[in-house]
Design a protein around this motif. Sequence first.
Motif, short mmCIF file in Angstrom:
data_model
loop_
_atom_site.label_atom_id
_atom_site.label_comp_id
_atom_site.label_asym_id
_atom_site.label_seq_id
_atom_site.Cartn_x
_atom_site.Cartn_y
_atom_site.Cartn_z
N SER A 192 7.37 6.07 32.69
CA SER A 192 6.68 5.07 31.88
C SER A 192 7.59 4.62 30.75
CB SER A 192 5.40 5.66 31.29
OG SER A 192 4.90 4.85 30.24
N LEU A 193 7.71 3.31 30.57
CA LEU A 193 8.64 2.78 29.57
C LEU A 193 7.94 2.21 28.33
CD1 LEU A 193 11.23 0.97 31.90
CD2 LEU A 193 11.12 3.37 31.20
N ALA A 194 6.67 2.53 28.12
CA ALA A 194 5.96 2.07 26.92
C ALA A 194 4.72 2.93 26.69
CB ALA A 194 5.55 0.60 27.07
N PRO A 195 4.33 3.12 25.43
CA PRO A 195 3.14 3.94 25.14
C PRO A 195 1.88 3.43 25.82
CG PRO A 195 4.44 3.67 23.16
CD PRO A 195 5.04 2.75 24.19
N HIS A 196 1.67 2.10 25.85
CA HIS A 196 0.44 1.60 26.47
C HIS A 196 0.46 1.85 27.97
CE1 HIS A 196 2.69 -2.03 27.79
NE2 HIS A 196 1.71 -2.18 28.66
N VAL A 197 1.65 1.83 28.57
CA VAL A 197 1.78 2.12 30.00
C VAL A 197 1.41 3.57 30.28
CG1 VAL A 197 3.47 2.43 31.85
CG2 VAL A 197 3.49 0.34 30.49
N THR A 198 1.86 4.47 29.41
CA THR A 198 1.53 5.89 29.57
C THR A 198 0.02 6.09 29.57
OG1 THR A 198 3.61 6.53 28.49
CG2 THR A 198 1.88 8.20 28.62
N GLU A 199 -0.66 5.41 28.65
CA GLU A 199 -2.12 5.53 28.57
C GLU A 199 -2.79 4.96 29.81
OE1 GLU A 199 -4.00 4.57 24.89
OE2 GLU A 199 -2.26 5.17 23.67
N LEU A 200 -2.28 3.85 30.31
CA LEU A 200 -2.84 3.26 31.53
C LEU A 200 -2.66 4.19 32.73
CD1 LEU A 200 -1.59 -0.43 31.16
CD2 LEU A 200 -3.98 0.31 31.12
N LEU A 201 -1.50 4.81 32.83
CA LEU A 201 -1.23 5.71 33.95
C LEU A 201 -2.15 6.93 33.92
CD1 LEU A 201 2.67 5.53 34.01
CD2 LEU A 201 1.16 4.93 35.91
N PHE A 202 -2.35 7.49 32.73
CA PHE A 202 -3.26 8.64 32.63
C PHE A 202 -4.67 8.22 33.00
CE2 PHE A 202 0.04 11.05 30.46
CZ PHE A 202 -0.28 12.37 30.79
N ALA A 203 -5.11 7.05 32.52
CA ALA A 203 -6.45 6.57 32.86
C ALA A 203 -6.59 6.37 34.37
CB ALA A 203 -6.75 5.26 32.13
N ALA A 204 -5.49 5.99 35.01
CA ALA A 204 -5.51 5.75 36.46
C ALA A 204 -5.48 7.04 37.27
CB ALA A 204 -4.32 4.87 36.85
N GLY A 205 -5.34 8.18 36.59
CA GLY A 205 -5.28 9.46 37.29
C GLY A 205 -3.88 9.87 37.68
N ALA A 206 -2.86 9.11 37.23
CA ALA A 206 -1.48 9.37 37.61
C ALA A 206 -0.74 10.25 36.61
CB ALA A 206 -0.74 8.04 37.80
N GLY A 207 -1.43 10.77 35.62
CA GLY A 207 -0.78 11.60 34.61
C GLY A 207 0.07 12.73 35.17
N PRO A 208 -0.43 13.48 36.16
CA PRO A 208 0.35 14.60 36.71
C PRO A 208 1.66 14.17 37.37
CG PRO A 208 -1.97 14.82 37.29
CD PRO A 208 -1.80 13.45 36.71
N TYR A 209 1.78 12.87 37.68
CA TYR A 209 2.97 12.39 38.37
C TYR A 209 4.00 11.75 37.43
CZ TYR A 209 -0.27 12.93 42.27
OH TYR A 209 -1.18 13.44 43.18
N ILE A 210 3.71 11.72 36.13
CA ILE A 210 4.65 11.12 35.19
C ILE A 210 5.74 12.13 34.85
CG2 ILE A 210 4.94 9.97 32.96
CD1 ILE A 210 1.97 9.30 33.00
#
Length: 291
Positions: free
Chosen positions: A43-61
């Motif tokens: 993830s290249l931005a803080p808002h992107v990180t939050e979107l990814l976690f909301a999408a359930g992709a947190g464990p894959y970051i």
Amino acid sequence: MRRFFACWLLALGPLTVAQAAISVTDDTRQTVTLPAPAHRIVSLAPHVTELLFAAGAGPYIVGVSEFSDYPPAAKRIPTIGSALSLDLERIIQLKPDLIVGWNKGNPAPQLAQLEQLGIPVYKSEPYSLEAIPRSIESLAHLAGTEVTGQAAASAFRTRLKQLRETYEHRRPVTVFYQIWRAPLMTLNGTHMVSSVLRHCGGENIFAELPQLAPTVSVEAVVKANPEAIIASSGEQEDLFALWRRFPAMKAVARGNLVTIDGALLNRSGPRILDGMENLCRKLDEVRSKQR
């Protein structure tokens, strides 16, 4: 029969591979295609990180940009530099199968370099509140976490609808939204924050300016005489010292110098609705002080 079965398997093989491919359209209207769900995401931005976690992709970051501080789990992920200065060598070492960049925030030449290396790059730039749940769904599709992503997107849309129905038809409140003091800067009407203001019944006094984040003069603000002045609590020192020199302004005379949590309202992620609800309530307080 065996010969027929073998031929059928050969025919089925390419079809199965084709069906496994995953494609979505990013916020620049470019198609991003993966051969399989992404399980090494940068993830290249803080808002992107939050979107990814909301999408359930947190464990894959496997990598995030600096200031990716939400949710708390994001703080434990290795950083790959700031959004404005990416460490390309570090990113490559992480062997990502997907990079989610910030279209207008990351350096375009660096994003292009990553694409030239053959790494799929999804460029994020939600321009409206409606685009946020779509982004969650797209990222969930790329990560193979559709069930979580669809639930989060649905919850976002439901809450947004409730907030709009509650606040957007209340008495309009004229607002100066201050994002910087020296030089004095604001946002125009196309920015997402202005959309939040509108849904809360607020009117951005500089909505018609052509620049997304224009510089304005003190005199122009005083002449517009907004009913409220809003600034982010992320800044240091006295945010409103400048405006207290003009006690006749409505915002000053009525005590409508409002602070908001910039991390909530200024990031194009799911928590923007927390910022929106807080802002809507504060504009209700402004309405109660009308003289």
